[in-house]
Design a protein around this motif. Structure first.
Motif, PDB file in Angstrom:
ATOM      1  N   LEU A   1      -4.113  14.635 -16.921  1.00  0.00           N
ATOM      2  CA  LEU A   1      -5.206  15.173 -17.736  1.00  0.00           C
ATOM      3  C   LEU A   1      -5.813  14.066 -18.587  1.00  0.00           C
ATOM      4  O   LEU A   1      -5.110  13.175 -19.062  1.00  0.00           O
ATOM      5  N   PHE A   2      -7.125  14.157 -18.778  1.00  0.00           N
ATOM      6  CA  PHE A   2      -7.841  13.205 -19.627  1.00  0.00           C
ATOM      7  C   PHE A   2      -7.524  13.495 -21.101  1.00  0.00           C
ATOM      8  O   PHE A   2      -7.110  14.627 -21.440  1.00  0.00           O
ATOM      9  N   PRO A   3      -7.753  12.498 -21.990  1.00  0.00           N
ATOM     10  CA  PRO A   3      -7.395  12.683 -23.402  1.00  0.00           C
ATOM     11  C   PRO A   3      -7.947  13.962 -24.043  1.00  0.00           C
ATOM     12  O   PRO A   3      -7.214  14.662 -24.744  1.00  0.00           O
TER      13      PRO A   3
ATOM     14  N   GLY B   1     -18.995  13.359 -19.320  1.00  0.00           N
ATOM     15  CA  GLY B   1     -18.091  12.996 -18.222  1.00  0.00           C
ATOM     16  C   GLY B   1     -16.639  12.836 -18.624  1.00  0.00           C
ATOM     17  O   GLY B   1     -15.818  12.363 -17.834  1.00  0.00           O
ATOM     18  N   SER B   2     -16.280  13.251 -19.859  1.00  0.00           N
ATOM     19  CA  SER B   2     -14.895  13.059 -20.304  1.00  0.00           C
ATOM     20  C   SER B   2     -13.996  14.224 -19.886  1.00  0.00           C
ATOM     21  O   SER B   2     -12.800  14.217 -20.160  1.00  0.00           O
ATOM     22  N   GLY B   3     -14.572  15.244 -19.238  1.00  0.00           N
ATOM     23  CA  GLY B   3     -13.750  16.334 -18.704  1.00  0.00           C
ATOM     24  C   GLY B   3     -13.658  17.544 -19.610  1.00  0.00           C
ATOM     25  O   GLY B   3     -12.634  18.236 -19.637  1.00  0.00           O
TER      26      GLY B   3
ATOM     27  N   MET C   1     -24.928  18.099 -15.872  1.00  0.00           N
ATOM     28  CA  MET C   1     -24.873  18.072 -14.410  1.00  0.00           C
ATOM     29  C   MET C   1     -23.876  17.015 -13.924  1.00  0.00           C
ATOM     30  O   MET C   1     -23.891  15.876 -14.378  1.00  0.00           O
ATOM     31  N   ASP C   2     -23.004  17.430 -13.035  1.00  0.00           N
ATOM     32  CA  ASP C   2     -21.947  16.539 -12.563  1.00  0.00           C
ATOM     33  C   ASP C   2     -22.113  16.329 -11.065  1.00  0.00           C
ATOM     34  O   ASP C   2     -21.796  17.213 -10.278  1.00  0.00           O
ATOM     35  N   VAL C   3     -22.654  15.183 -10.681  1.00  0.00           N
ATOM     36  CA  VAL C   3     -22.832  14.888  -9.257  1.00  0.00           C
ATOM     37  C   VAL C   3     -22.037  13.621  -8.948  1.00  0.00           C
ATOM     38  O   VAL C   3     -22.260  12.577  -9.558  1.00  0.00           O
TER      39      VAL C   3
HETATM   40  N1  LIG Z   1      -8.086  15.206 -15.271  1.00  0.00           N
HETATM   41  C1  LIG Z   1      -9.033  14.793 -14.452  1.00  0.00           C
HETATM   42  N2  LIG Z   1      -8.761  13.886 -13.477  1.00  0.00           N
HETATM   43  C2  LIG Z   1      -9.751  13.457 -12.630  1.00  0.00           C
HETATM   44  N3  LIG Z   1     -11.034  13.887 -12.693  1.00  0.00           N
HETATM   45  C3  LIG Z   1     -11.343  14.791 -13.630  1.00  0.00           C
HETATM   46  C4  LIG Z   1     -10.374  15.297 -14.554  1.00  0.00           C
HETATM   47  N4  LIG Z   1     -10.987  16.172 -15.372  1.00  0.00           N
HETATM   48  C5  LIG Z   1     -12.278  16.221 -14.993  1.00  0.00           C
HETATM   49  N5  LIG Z   1     -12.484  15.393 -13.957  1.00  0.00           N
HETATM   50  C6  LIG Z   1     -13.788  15.141 -13.309  1.00  0.00           C
HETATM   51  O1  LIG Z   1     -14.603  14.507 -14.284  1.00  0.00           O
HETATM   52  C7  LIG Z   1     -15.966  14.843 -14.084  1.00  0.00           C
HETATM   53  C8  LIG Z   1     -16.601  15.194 -15.414  1.00  0.00           C
HETATM   54  O2  LIG Z   1     -16.055  16.388 -15.920  1.00  0.00           O
HETATM   55  P1  LIG Z   1     -16.939  17.409 -16.781  1.00  0.00           P
HETATM   56  O3  LIG Z   1     -18.151  17.805 -16.011  1.00  0.00           O
HETATM   57  O4  LIG Z   1     -16.055  18.471 -17.253  1.00  0.00           O
HETATM   58  O5  LIG Z   1     -17.396  16.455 -17.983  1.00  0.00           O
HETATM   59  P2  LIG Z   1     -18.069  16.856 -19.363  1.00  0.00           P
HETATM   60  O6  LIG Z   1     -17.293  16.199 -20.433  1.00  0.00           O
HETATM   61  O7  LIG Z   1     -18.248  18.323 -19.446  1.00  0.00           O
HETATM   62  O8  LIG Z   1     -19.490  16.129 -19.220  1.00  0.00           O
HETATM   63  P3  LIG Z   1     -20.928  16.551 -19.849  1.00  0.00           P
HETATM   64  O9  LIG Z   1     -20.853  16.318 -21.317  1.00  0.00           O
HETATM   65  O10 LIG Z   1     -21.889  15.653 -19.165  1.00  0.00           O
HETATM   66  O11 LIG Z   1     -21.126  17.997 -19.515  1.00  0.00           O
HETATM   67  C9  LIG Z   1     -15.971  15.965 -13.066  1.00  0.00           C
HETATM   68  O12 LIG Z   1     -16.382  15.432 -11.827  1.00  0.00           O
HETATM   69  C10 LIG Z   1     -14.530  16.414 -12.979  1.00  0.00           C
HETATM   70  O13 LIG Z   1     -14.182  16.862 -11.680  1.00  0.00           O
END
Ligand SMILES: Nc1ncnc2c1ncn2[C@@H]1O[C@H](COP(=O)(O)OP(=O)(O)OP(=O)(O)O)[C@@H](O)[C@H]1O
Length: 527
Positions: free
Chosen positions: A56-58, A84-86, A402-404
């Motif tokens: 899991l990310f931080p 993109g931090s998850g 948007m996540d592409v």
């Molecule tokens: N633990 C993880 N390990 C690997 N990839 C991950 C993990 N968590 C999320 N991801 C991938 O990271 C990408 C970004 O995640 P997410 O869309 O949730 O970011 P976000 O922080 O909501 O970004 P934004 O602020 O742009 O909406 C996605 O492609 C997701 O599949």
């Protein structure tokens, strides 16, 4: 919102609410392997592994620790974490884990997002983990007809042979067919107001993703309505217009609680999670959320933060030369996915057409903006995800979140008007710890304003990108007067056949103004 208003809103950081002054700093938290994550349901672990996730990310670890285990979810959670931090999984995982521990089918979690494509993207994340623990996820986004959505959200009773379901018969038990609902505000309100059997009576978790964007627009007062519908039910607070319409045996009674910390609040209470890469710090906006002992999580000391592996670069050129610089960039990246941001829907449309005129450059560009209807937009986005389209020309309104996968470059064809806009545009690349680049095309008079904007987003370096003079020359060779005349003619035809009246008038005005270079520059600088 006008620029002055937006700037003023951004300055309101000085009046930060007290609970935001001592945040949990997510940048001090390490990633955590799934094996060592405490209490993780083994079936969810397997589902995550199937998604290709091994740790899991931080931000996900931080939210997990505050929500799972004893005392979990005692406070509402506010997350300000880079693009993109998850953030999606940071709320999806604990919610699914907790709901799985009490398997009773009713709508217990609601996630609200500003656009349909974003909501569907988030639903995909829930769909990847929730079924593993027997939970069902629904969407209310207007993708299908309202009747289709209702049949997906509401379970009609099984009746004896020969007896038909009568939707007006209130004595029949209508139950939710979903545990988790991902919705846009408009469709959510449609179901609240009109769908029999749709109720927020049992709701325990409310996620407001892209909070600052959702709070900026009232969308038929969806937020006060949701909060009102989840108030204590023992004091007659439900206005008659919103009497919940579920008639199943299942009941959730929320009472005015006198427990410590909950005085005057309904209990069980609605737990809220609010998230953004640019979370508002404006007290008058935050108050609308009615947060309970909010816990603020942010990354680093500054208000905004760009992804670690994002490289910012700038190109300075005359306005009329922007298309040449743009094509030179695109040609040098053959095949790499790229998003180009412009300042308006009209600009997006024109620039996309223009790129397609550079036939020999082999650039497959499509438009993604509020000027297209939803189904076309979703189709273009799907093609971009699949890699059938290399370049997406986009306006700002729809690209947040948007996540592409595989977008390695973002180009600001028009300078972003605000720091927040820069953060969200640039954040379409360099996601999930990957590297990415954000280019900004500037004319000389924009340089100073752009430097100020960079300071706001906490970027201390944005060197000039050394574009090869040879590639510029070769494109200039195409960009000849005869090319301009032909492009002008084609643009004229397209604009006249497609543009709204205003656009046509502008074009006619340009056409009357003399030589083709002037006309073309006007058209392209408008783009
Ligand atoms: N633990 C993880 N390990 C690997 N990839 C991950 C993990 N968590 C999320 N991801 C991938 O990271 C990408 C970004 O995640 P997410 O869309 O949730 O970011 P976000 O922080 O909501 O970004 P934004 O602020 O742009 O909406 C996605 O492609 C997701 O599949």
């Amino acid at each position: 919102m006008g620029r002055d208003k937006e700037d003023a809103a951004e300055r309101e950081i000085d009046s930060v609410v007290p609970w935001m002054r001592a945040p949990i700093d997510v940048s001090n938290v390490e990633t955590c392997a799934l094996e060592t994550l405490p209490c993780l349901n083994p079936r969810l672990k397997k589902a995550l592994e199937e998604m290709g996730i091994s740790s899991l990310f931080p931000v996900q670890v931080s939210v997990w620790h505050e929500t799972i285990g004893p005392g979990g979810f005692e406070r509402d959670i506010c997350v300000n974490s880079p693009t993109g931090s998850g953030k999606t999984l940071s709320y999806a995982l604990p919610i699914v884990q907790i709901l799985a521990s009490r398997p009773v089918r009713c709508l217990r979690a609601l996630v609200v997002l500003p656009t349909r494509d974003l909501a569907l993207q988030v639903k995909d994340v829930f769909d990847a983990i929730a079924p593993a623990v027997g939970l069902t996820v629904g969407s209310a986004v207007g993708q299908s007809s309202i009747a289709g959505e209702i049949s997906q959200l509401i379970k009609t009773p099984k009746l004896d042979a020969g007896i038909c379901f009568d939707p007006d018969d209130l004595s029949q038990n209508l139950e939710s067919a979903v545990d988790i609902l991902v919705a846009t505000p408009g469709r959510l309100m449609d179901h609240i107001n009109n769908t029999k059997g749709f109720t927020l009576e049992h709701l325990r978790y409310l996620v407001v993703d892209e909070t600052d964007r959702l709070l900026r627009e009232a969308y038929q007062s969806w937020l006060p309505t949701v909060l009102q519908l989840t108030q204590a039910s023992d004091d007659g607070l439900f206005p008659t217009a919103f009497v919940p319409s579920a008639f199943g045996a299942l009941q959730t009674v929320r009472r005015q609680s006198v427990e410590r910390g909950f005085k005057g609040k309904p209990y069980p209470r609605l737990v809220k999670m609010v998230l953004s890469a640019t979370l508002t710090q404006n007290p008058s906006k935050l108050i609308q959320l009615d947060l309970h002992h909010p816990l603020f999580m942010t990354t680093g000391g500054s208000r905004y933060r760009l992804p670690e592996k994002l490289e910012c670069l700038r190109l300075i050129c005359e306005t009329g030369m922007k298309p040449v610089y743009l094509v030179a960039l695109l040609k040098s990246w053959e095949g790499e996915k790229c998003i180009i941001f412009t300042s308006s829907v009209e600009t997006t449309r024109r620039l996309c057409k223009l790129l397609n005129f550079f036939g020999d450059a082999n650039i497959k560009a499509k438009e993604y903006s509020g000027g297209l209807n939803q189904s076309v937009r979703s189709k273009e986005l799907k093609a971009f995800r699949k890699g059938d389209i290399q370049v997406l020309v986009a306006s700002d309104a729809l690209t947040r979140g948007m996540d592409v996968k595989g977008v390695t470059n973002v180009i600001n064809y028009d300078m972003p008007p605000f720091a927040k806009t820069f953060i969200h545009r640039a954040g379409r690349t360099a996601r999930a710890g990957q590297a990415g680049r954000c280019f900004t095309l500037l004319s000389n008079h924009e340089v100073r304003r752009f430097s100020k904007l960079l300071k706001k987003v906490g970027s201390d370096s944005c060197p000039i990108y050394p574009i090869s003079p040879t590639s510029l020359d070769s494109i200039r060779a195409t960009y000849t007067p005869s090319f301009l005349v032909s492009a002008l003619e084609k643009l004229k035809e397209l604009v006249e056949s497609e543009a709204p009246k205003k656009g046509r008038q502008a074009f006619r005005h340009n056409s009357r103004t003399g030589n083709s270079q002037t006309k073309f520059n006007k058209t392209t600088s408008d783009t």
